[in-house]
Design an enzyme around this catalytic site. Structure first.
Site, PDB file in Angstrom:
ATOM      1  N   GLU A 141      97.377  23.891  -2.514  1.00  0.00           N
ATOM      2  CA  GLU A 141      97.261  24.191  -1.080  1.00  0.00           C
ATOM      3  C   GLU A 141      95.859  23.868  -0.565  1.00  0.00           C
ATOM      4  O   GLU A 141      95.700  23.338   0.520  1.00  0.00           O
ATOM      5  CB  GLU A 141      97.595  25.662  -0.807  1.00  0.00           C
ATOM      6  CG  GLU A 141      99.077  25.963  -0.823  1.00  0.00           C
ATOM      7  CD  GLU A 141      99.875  25.121   0.171  1.00  0.00           C
ATOM      8  OE1 GLU A 141      99.341  24.745   1.225  1.00  0.00           O
ATOM      9  OE2 GLU A 141     101.041  24.818  -0.128  1.00  0.00           O
ATOM     10  N   ASP A 168     101.281  24.655  10.115  1.00  0.00           N
ATOM     11  CA  ASP A 168     100.244  23.622  10.088  1.00  0.00           C
ATOM     12  C   ASP A 168     100.611  22.556  11.117  1.00  0.00           C
ATOM     13  O   ASP A 168     101.558  22.738  11.902  1.00  0.00           O
ATOM     14  CB  ASP A 168     100.094  23.036   8.676  1.00  0.00           C
ATOM     15  CG  ASP A 168     101.307  22.206   8.260  1.00  0.00           C
ATOM     16  OD1 ASP A 168     102.341  22.239   8.963  1.00  0.00           O
ATOM     17  OD2 ASP A 168     101.216  21.509   7.234  1.00  0.00           O
ATOM     18  N   TYR A 201      96.735  30.070   7.471  1.00  0.00           N
ATOM     19  CA  TYR A 201      97.659  29.071   6.927  1.00  0.00           C
ATOM     20  C   TYR A 201      97.782  29.225   5.405  1.00  0.00           C
ATOM     21  O   TYR A 201      98.874  29.340   4.863  1.00  0.00           O
ATOM     22  CB  TYR A 201      97.177  27.639   7.282  1.00  0.00           C
ATOM     23  CG  TYR A 201      97.818  26.618   6.391  1.00  0.00           C
ATOM     24  CD1 TYR A 201      99.106  26.178   6.652  1.00  0.00           C
ATOM     25  CD2 TYR A 201      97.174  26.159   5.241  1.00  0.00           C
ATOM     26  CE1 TYR A 201      99.737  25.292   5.801  1.00  0.00           C
ATOM     27  CE2 TYR A 201      97.791  25.279   4.379  1.00  0.00           C
ATOM     28  CZ  TYR A 201      99.076  24.848   4.667  1.00  0.00           C
ATOM     29  OH  TYR A 201      99.700  23.987   3.802  1.00  0.00           O
ATOM     30  N   TRP A 208     103.080  20.632  -8.737  1.00  0.00           N
ATOM     31  CA  TRP A 208     103.032  22.084  -8.529  1.00  0.00           C
ATOM     32  C   TRP A 208     104.414  22.646  -8.193  1.00  0.00           C
ATOM     33  O   TRP A 208     104.609  23.844  -8.120  1.00  0.00           O
ATOM     34  CB  TRP A 208     102.018  22.468  -7.442  1.00  0.00           C
ATOM     35  CG  TRP A 208     102.148  21.674  -6.178  1.00  0.00           C
ATOM     36  CD1 TRP A 208     102.854  22.019  -5.073  1.00  0.00           C
ATOM     37  CD2 TRP A 208     101.529  20.415  -5.897  1.00  0.00           C
ATOM     38  NE1 TRP A 208     102.733  21.040  -4.121  1.00  0.00           N
ATOM     39  CE2 TRP A 208     101.925  20.047  -4.596  1.00  0.00           C
ATOM     40  CE3 TRP A 208     100.690  19.558  -6.620  1.00  0.00           C
ATOM     41  CZ2 TRP A 208     101.493  18.861  -3.988  1.00  0.00           C
ATOM     42  CZ3 TRP A 208     100.269  18.378  -6.010  1.00  0.00           C
ATOM     43  CH2 TRP A 208     100.668  18.039  -4.723  1.00  0.00           C
ATOM     44  N   CYS A 229     117.900  19.766  17.723  1.00  0.00           N
ATOM     45  CA  CYS A 229     116.674  19.230  18.302  1.00  0.00           C
ATOM     46  C   CYS A 229     116.807  18.875  19.786  1.00  0.00           C
ATOM     47  O   CYS A 229     117.494  17.914  20.153  1.00  0.00           O
ATOM     48  CB  CYS A 229     116.232  18.000  17.510  1.00  0.00           C
ATOM     49  SG  CYS A 229     114.630  17.405  18.074  1.00  0.00           S
TER      50      CYS A 229
HETATM   51 FE1  SF4 Z   1     111.940  15.414  14.675  1.00  0.00          FE
HETATM   52 FE2  SF4 Z   1     113.799  13.710  15.471  1.00  0.00          FE
HETATM   53 FE3  SF4 Z   1     114.354  15.586  13.676  1.00  0.00          FE
HETATM   54 FE4  SF4 Z   1     113.918  16.220  16.219  1.00  0.00          FE
HETATM   55  S1  SF4 Z   1     115.597  15.003  15.416  1.00  0.00           S
HETATM   56  S2  SF4 Z   1     113.134  17.282  14.427  1.00  0.00           S
HETATM   57  S3  SF4 Z   1     112.334  14.762  16.751  1.00  0.00           S
HETATM   58  S4  SF4 Z   1     112.950  13.865  13.408  1.00  0.00           S
END
Ligand code: SF4
Length: 342
Positions: free
Chosen positions: A40, A139, A121, A27, A210
């Site tokens: 989906e 999701d 969603y 798709w 992150c």
């Molecule tokens: Fe996920 Fe690790 Fe990426 Fe953070 S650094 S978004 S915990 S994979």
């Protein structure tokens, strides 16, 4: 670098990764509104690699909304057989019928959500991917990704609560210029890199944003309560006569598996049976239910249906391939038939 203070830098890193890392799914390589809608709905509750052969078969039989809308319900269910959660097939069928009848076709998330079987969603996914409409998809994969990126360890009672809580963050980081690709990239990153256990932080394209990776807390986030497992036991009867197998057809108004055949249970008969040695015991899980089904052989003259409305049918063994059975029941029936012939 924090996600919320630098959303554009995050979008850029995500998009660069997605351009090279996206899986070449049918798709995506040959996109169309119809293919987006089918993919989906099929992908909900089903892994992509499992659904791929179903998707191809579906496209051959129902190549567009018109073909699907005109197809008999039985045929639609038959092509869904093995994917489970059959309400999705029914909804897709109804959706196609509604869509072809509409004079003004939907394009925004709100317009899509007014169609049968389409929730927040799916409406966000379809409108962003097929119409470039700026709606963020949230999701389970996106919840996990956002919770980790923001190191949000709040506890949630269920997935629905977590989806609600992370929708504003998803809206904030959404790339309004390419919302469809952005949404697919978020889901893809959650599915392939930011996995539930063992997230691949060392190769993650957004690791610099992150907070959980920086704190070493990724595996403990998100904190969503799991539903308690419910144990269910069902007896099933194996009644063969003159090369025909007695099967129960689940009524059309049933909430689950409506219209499908299954091995009957003793509750479909008038009398109570003294069940002997079972032929087989099978277990399967559906959502939070752990179901144990024990299959007992029974002679045909021992059984009489509860009423004419009990939906029991003799199906010739040759016909079994043409009716709609749940995936596990088809496997078990094949297995028992091969045992009886060996
Ligand atoms: Fe996920 Fe690790 Fe990426 Fe953070 S650094 S978004 S915990 S994979």
């Amino acid at each position: 670098m924090s996600l919320l203070s630098q959303p554009e830098a995050f979008q850029h890193a995500l998009a660069a990764w997605y351009t090279t890392a996206q899986r070449p799914l049918p798709w995506r390589t040959e996109p169309s509104l119809y293919r987006t809608v089918v993919s989906e709905l099929m992908a909900q509750q089903t892994q992509i690699k499992t659904m791929l052969p179903y998707f191809e078969r579906w496209m051959q039989r129902f190549p567009d909304f018109k073909a699907l809308a005109a197809a008999p319900g039985e045929d639609v269910l038959k092509h869904w057989e093995g994917l489970g959660y059959y309400s999705r097939a029914r909804n897709l069928h109804k959706l196609a019928q509604t869509y072809v009848a509409l004079e003004t076709k939907p394009t925004t998330a709100k317009e899509w959500q007014a169609l049968p079987g389409i929730g927040p969603y799916t409406s966000a996914a379809i409108s962003s991917i097929a119409h470039n409409y700026p709606a963020a998809v949230v999701d389970g994969n996106v919840v996990r990704l956002l919770a980790r990126l923001t190191n949000d360890a709040r506890g949630f009672k269920n997935n629905g609560e977590a989806v609600k809580a992370f929708t504003p963050t998803a809206d904030t980081v959404l790339n309004p210029k390419t919302p469809g690709d952005h949404n697919q990239a978020m889901m893809e990153l959650g599915a392939t890199i930011c996995q539930k256990s063992n997230p691949l932080c060392t190769v993650c394209p957004v690791v610099q944003f992150c907070a959980a990776a920086a704190q070493g807390t990724a595996e403990t986030i998100p904190n969503i309560q799991r539903k308690a497992t419910e144990q269910v036991e069902i007896d099933r009867l194996w009644i063969v006569h003159d090369d025909k197998l007695l099967l129960h057809r689940i009524p059309e108004d049933a909430k689950q598996l409506a219209g499908q055949y299954e091995l009957p249970s003793s509750c479909h008969f008038q009398q109570t049976f003294k069940l002997g040695k079972p032929l087989a015991t099978k277990s399967r899980s559906i959502t939070n239910k752990r179901i144990k089904e024990t299959i007992y052989p029974l002679k045909p003259q021992q059984s009489s249906p509860k009423s004419h409305a009990s939906n029991l049918y003799w199906i010739s063994l040759e016909e079994i391939d043409n009716i709609t059975l749940s995936g596990p029941h088809r496997r078990w029936i094949k297995e028992l038939l091969s045992m009886s012939h060996s």
